[in-house]
Design a protein around this motif. Structure first.
Motif, PDB file in Angstrom:
ATOM      1  N   ALA A   1       0.824  -1.209   0.000  1.00 44.16           N
ATOM      2  CA  ALA A   1       0.000   0.000   0.000  1.00 44.16           C
ATOM      3  C   ALA A   1       0.859   1.261   0.000  1.00 44.16           C
ATOM      4  O   ALA A   1       0.553   2.238  -0.683  1.00 44.16           O
ATOM      5  CB  ALA A   1      -0.932  -0.018   1.212  1.00 44.16           C
ATOM      6  N   VAL A   2       1.948   1.239   0.763  1.00 46.33           N
ATOM      7  CA  VAL A   2       2.856   2.393   0.799  1.00 46.33           C
ATOM      8  C   VAL A   2       3.485   2.619  -0.563  1.00 46.33           C
ATOM      9  O   VAL A   2       3.588   3.759  -1.056  1.00 46.33           O
ATOM     10  CB  VAL A   2       3.929   2.188   1.885  1.00 46.33           C
ATOM     11  CG1 VAL A   2       5.020   3.256   1.761  1.00 46.33           C
ATOM     12  CG2 VAL A   2       3.295   2.240   3.267  1.00 46.33           C
ATOM     13  N   ALA A   3       3.934   1.517  -1.206  1.00 46.31           N
ATOM     14  CA  ALA A   3       4.543   1.648  -2.530  1.00 46.31           C
ATOM     15  C   ALA A   3       3.550   2.204  -3.542  1.00 46.31           C
ATOM     16  O   ALA A   3       3.892   3.054  -4.373  1.00 46.31           O
ATOM     17  CB  ALA A   3       5.061   0.286  -2.985  1.00 46.31           C
ATOM     18  N   GLU A   4       2.318   1.757  -3.472  1.00 48.35           N
ATOM     19  CA  GLU A   4       1.301   2.264  -4.392  1.00 48.35           C
ATOM     20  C   GLU A   4       1.033   3.750  -4.141  1.00 48.35           C
ATOM     21  O   GLU A   4       0.893   4.556  -5.076  1.00 48.35           O
ATOM     22  CB  GLU A   4       0.015   1.460  -4.231  1.00 48.35           C
ATOM     23  CG  GLU A   4      -1.080   1.863  -5.203  1.00 48.35           C
ATOM     24  CD  GLU A   4      -2.336   1.020  -5.036  1.00 48.35           C
ATOM     25  OE1 GLU A   4      -3.315   1.283  -5.766  1.00 48.35           O
ATOM     26  OE2 GLU A   4      -2.319   0.107  -4.186  1.00 48.35           O
ATOM     27  N   ALA A   5       0.992   4.161  -2.853  1.00 50.80           N
ATOM     28  CA  ALA A   5       0.779   5.567  -2.518  1.00 50.80           C
ATOM     29  C   ALA A   5       1.936   6.437  -2.993  1.00 50.80           C
ATOM     30  O   ALA A   5       1.733   7.560  -3.489  1.00 50.80           O
ATOM     31  CB  ALA A   5       0.587   5.722  -1.011  1.00 50.80           C
ATOM     32  N   MET A   6       3.161   5.948  -2.862  1.00 54.45           N
ATOM     33  CA  MET A   6       4.325   6.704  -3.328  1.00 54.45           C
ATOM     34  C   MET A   6       4.254   6.904  -4.839  1.00 54.45           C
ATOM     35  O   MET A   6       4.599   7.965  -5.360  1.00 54.45           O
ATOM     36  CB  MET A   6       5.603   5.975  -2.939  1.00 54.45           C
ATOM     37  CG  MET A   6       5.887   5.993  -1.439  1.00 54.45           C
ATOM     38  SD  MET A   6       6.145   7.664  -0.795  1.00 54.45           S
ATOM     39  CE  MET A   6       7.650   8.100  -1.672  1.00 54.45           C
ATOM     40  N   THR A   7       3.828   5.878  -5.550  1.00 54.37           N
ATOM     41  CA  THR A   7       3.696   5.996  -6.995  1.00 54.37           C
ATOM     42  C   THR A   7       2.679   7.069  -7.363  1.00 54.37           C
ATOM     43  O   THR A   7       2.882   7.870  -8.286  1.00 54.37           O
ATOM     44  CB  THR A   7       3.277   4.648  -7.598  1.00 54.37           C
ATOM     45  OG1 THR A   7       4.261   3.660  -7.257  1.00 54.37           O
ATOM     46  CG2 THR A   7       3.161   4.727  -9.112  1.00 54.37           C
ATOM     47  N   ILE A   8       1.571   7.085  -6.634  1.00 53.27           N
ATOM     48  CA  ILE A   8       0.541   8.098  -6.895  1.00 53.27           C
ATOM     49  C   ILE A   8       1.071   9.491  -6.588  1.00 53.27           C
ATOM     50  O   ILE A   8       0.844  10.452  -7.337  1.00 53.27           O
ATOM     51  CB  ILE A   8      -0.712   7.788  -6.067  1.00 53.27           C
ATOM     52  CG1 ILE A   8      -1.337   6.456  -6.528  1.00 53.27           C
ATOM     53  CG2 ILE A   8      -1.738   8.910  -6.171  1.00 53.27           C
ATOM     54  CD1 ILE A   8      -2.487   5.995  -5.683  1.00 53.27           C
ATOM     55  N   LEU A   9       1.810   9.638  -5.481  1.00 50.44           N
ATOM     56  CA  LEU A   9       2.369  10.932  -5.111  1.00 50.44           C
ATOM     57  C   LEU A   9       3.393  11.410  -6.131  1.00 50.44           C
ATOM     58  O   LEU A   9       3.443  12.584  -6.498  1.00 50.44           O
ATOM     59  CB  LEU A   9       3.012  10.845  -3.723  1.00 50.44           C
ATOM     60  CG  LEU A   9       2.033  10.733  -2.538  1.00 50.44           C
ATOM     61  CD1 LEU A   9       2.792  10.535  -1.236  1.00 50.44           C
ATOM     62  CD2 LEU A   9       1.163  11.993  -2.453  1.00 50.44           C
TER      63      LEU A   9
END
Length: 233
Positions: free
Chosen positions: A182-190
């Motif tokens: 989930a963190v990796a996906e959020a970083m990608t979005i950011l």
């Protein structure tokens, strides 16, 4: 006191014997079934021999009756022909044959009762053996399930806490992996939302001046240089 110790010793010996029987119950049952099957097979052979003897006795009785009927016919003919002497000898032979037939019939009746009892015993033994075999298969299946549960840890001392701890560890590991994903996906979005990233996406779509060279711009520059260069003599 000695009597108490002796009683305790007998109790311990009986308990140990029961434990051994419990541990080896399935092999013991299999051996007992094999012995019962062997005994039943012997009874079947005995029954087959008895039935063969019944057939032989029936043939013997039929032969005696044929001889008896033949002698009676001949004796009547001798009397009709005036040979009472021969008819008398035939009467003696007929009496002996009738005695043999009576004895044989009595022996056959007793033998038939014994054969019938043996037949019922064999049939009942076969039924009981079939039930034992079905029970053995069920017991064997149950033992296999018990061994599987032991291998999986069910029912083993201390296995419950160990399984619970292992399941908790696996649950924590999965939660950690899900959190990291989930963190990796959020970083990608950011990262995609950063101004530089948005500008690059607009540039690639053809909006605004290009900030980075590409093959098309390089070709245009090369063509311009080629057009302005003096012709070779």
């Amino acid at each position: 006191m000695l009597r108490i110790f002796a009683t305790l010793a007998r109790g311990a010996a009986a308990r140990a014997c029961e434990d051994v029987l419990d541990q080896h119950a399935l092999p013991l049952l299999e051996q007992q079934i094999r012995e019962a099957a062997a005994a039943l097979d012997g009874s079947r052979r005995a029954l087959a021999q008895a039935m063969a003897q019944q057939g032989a006795d029936a043939k013997r009785e039929a032969g005696l009756r044929d001889r008896l009927a033949d002698l009676e016919t001949r004796a009547v003919a001798a009397l009709a022909g005036g040979r009472e002497d021969l008819a008398g000898e035939a009467a003696e032979a007929i009496a002996a044959l009738e005695a043999d037939l009576a004895s044989l019939a009595e022996a056959r009746a007793a033998f038939d009762r014994e054969v019938e009892a043996l037949r019922r015993t064999v049939q009942e033994g076969g039924r009981q053996l079939a039930e034992l075999e079905r029970g053995r298969r069920l017991a064997e299946a149950g033992e296999a399930v018990r061994r599987l549960r032991v291998r999986r840890g069910e029912g083993a001392p201390g296995a419950g806490p160990a399984l619970a701890e292992a399941q908790a560890t696996l649950r924590r590991l999965r939660e950690k992996q899900a959190q990291e994903a989930a963190v990796a996906e959020a970083m990608t979005i950011l990262d995609a939302a950063q101004p530089a990233c948005i500008a690059e996406r607009l540039e690639e779509a053809g909006f605004g001046p290009r900030t980075r060279p590409n093959a098309a711009s390089v070709m245009e520059r090369l063509r311009a240089k080629a057009a302005g260069a003096p012709a070779a003599s």
